[in-house]
Write a protein that holds these residues in place. Sequence first.
Motif, mmCIF file in Angstrom:
data_model
loop_
_atom_site.group_PDB
_atom_site.id
_atom_site.type_symbol
_atom_site.label_atom_id
_atom_site.label_comp_id
_atom_site.label_asym_id
_atom_site.label_seq_id
_atom_site.Cartn_x
_atom_site.Cartn_y
_atom_site.Cartn_z
ATOM 1 N N PHE A 1 5.963 -7.494 1.386
ATOM 2 C CA PHE A 1 6.604 -7.429 2.699
ATOM 3 C C PHE A 1 7.036 -6.000 3.019
ATOM 4 O O PHE A 1 6.811 -5.508 4.132
ATOM 5 C CB PHE A 1 7.809 -8.367 2.750
ATOM 6 N N ALA A 2 7.643 -5.320 2.044
ATOM 7 C CA ALA A 2 8.096 -3.943 2.268
ATOM 8 C C ALA A 2 6.924 -3.029 2.600
ATOM 9 O O ALA A 2 7.019 -2.171 3.487
ATOM 10 C CB ALA A 2 8.839 -3.429 1.036
ATOM 11 N N SER A 3 5.803 -3.207 1.903
ATOM 12 C CA SER A 3 4.635 -2.366 2.181
ATOM 13 C C SER A 3 4.078 -2.653 3.571
ATOM 14 O O SER A 3 3.590 -1.750 4.259
ATOM 15 C CB SER A 3 3.552 -2.587 1.120
ATOM 16 N N GLY A 4 4.169 -3.912 4.001
ATOM 17 C CA GLY A 4 3.723 -4.259 5.348
ATOM 18 C C GLY A 4 4.587 -3.616 6.417
ATOM 19 O O GLY A 4 4.082 -3.118 7.431
ATOM 20 N N VAL A 5 5.894 -3.605 6.193
ATOM 21 C CA VAL A 5 6.811 -2.974 7.146
ATOM 22 C C VAL A 5 6.558 -1.470 7.208
ATOM 23 O O VAL A 5 6.555 -0.863 8.286
ATOM 24 C CB VAL A 5 8.277 -3.260 6.757
ATOM 25 N N ALA A 6 6.316 -0.854 6.041
ATOM 26 C CA ALA A 6 6.031 0.582 6.006
ATOM 27 C C ALA A 6 4.737 0.898 6.758
ATOM 28 O O ALA A 6 4.665 1.868 7.525
ATOM 29 C CB ALA A 6 5.933 1.062 4.559
ATOM 30 N N GLU A 7 3.718 0.077 6.547
ATOM 31 C CA GLU A 7 2.442 0.284 7.245
ATOM 32 C C GLU A 7 2.620 0.097 8.750
ATOM 33 O O GLU A 7 2.033 0.828 9.556
ATOM 34 C CB GLU A 7 1.396 -0.693 6.710
#
Length: 210
Positions: free
Chosen positions: A157-163
């Motif tokens: 989820f965190a990587s998705g928000v960063a992307e």
Amino acid sequence: NKMEALADNGNGNYAYIDTILEARKVLVEEMGGTLLTIAKDVKLQVEFNPAKVKGYRLVGYENRMLNDEDFDDDTKDAGEMGAGHRVTALYEIIPADSAAEVGSTDLKYQQSQVVESDEWLNIKIRYKDPDQDQSKLLSLAVDSSQESHITSESFDFASGVAEFGMLLRDSQFIGNGSYENIYGRIVGLSSAKTDPYKAEFLSLVEMLME
């Protein structure tokens, strides 16, 4: 951002509330941590082992970066941490055995030397107790025994928000990132069906996919 500037200068917090869900998050779920500071001037420093990593980039935090020498300087202001608060830092890395090229700088008076070690990186955290002016240091080495090729739902989820943020800013580092990639990574998470905040984020991604 004037609200951010005011909060930074006053060692405070700010929030943008536009829905009942966001109001509950800020004024109910996070209020305890906002009002109760457990550490001030918190600084984080990560050193990668060049035997494992030959290049890296911190994703985001452009306006929070400190010079290396400021880490040990207790006069330099940093962030406050409230009870129950967590901080996530994502790094894009280039493994040492990668064929990718990384720019280098020739030093006249210093020579870099790689120390053979099974460690990937070393994390140092410096902080002050709320009523103190002298910082304390915590240090932790991360080695191969802590390496995992299976990511957690929180990481996904965190990587998705960063992307998502990189796409909104049209980042030069976005590569083949897309809203479709983000949606595909998060929609299958079990927590995406039960967590209203993740569901709200997915709806934003869907809007931009159209």
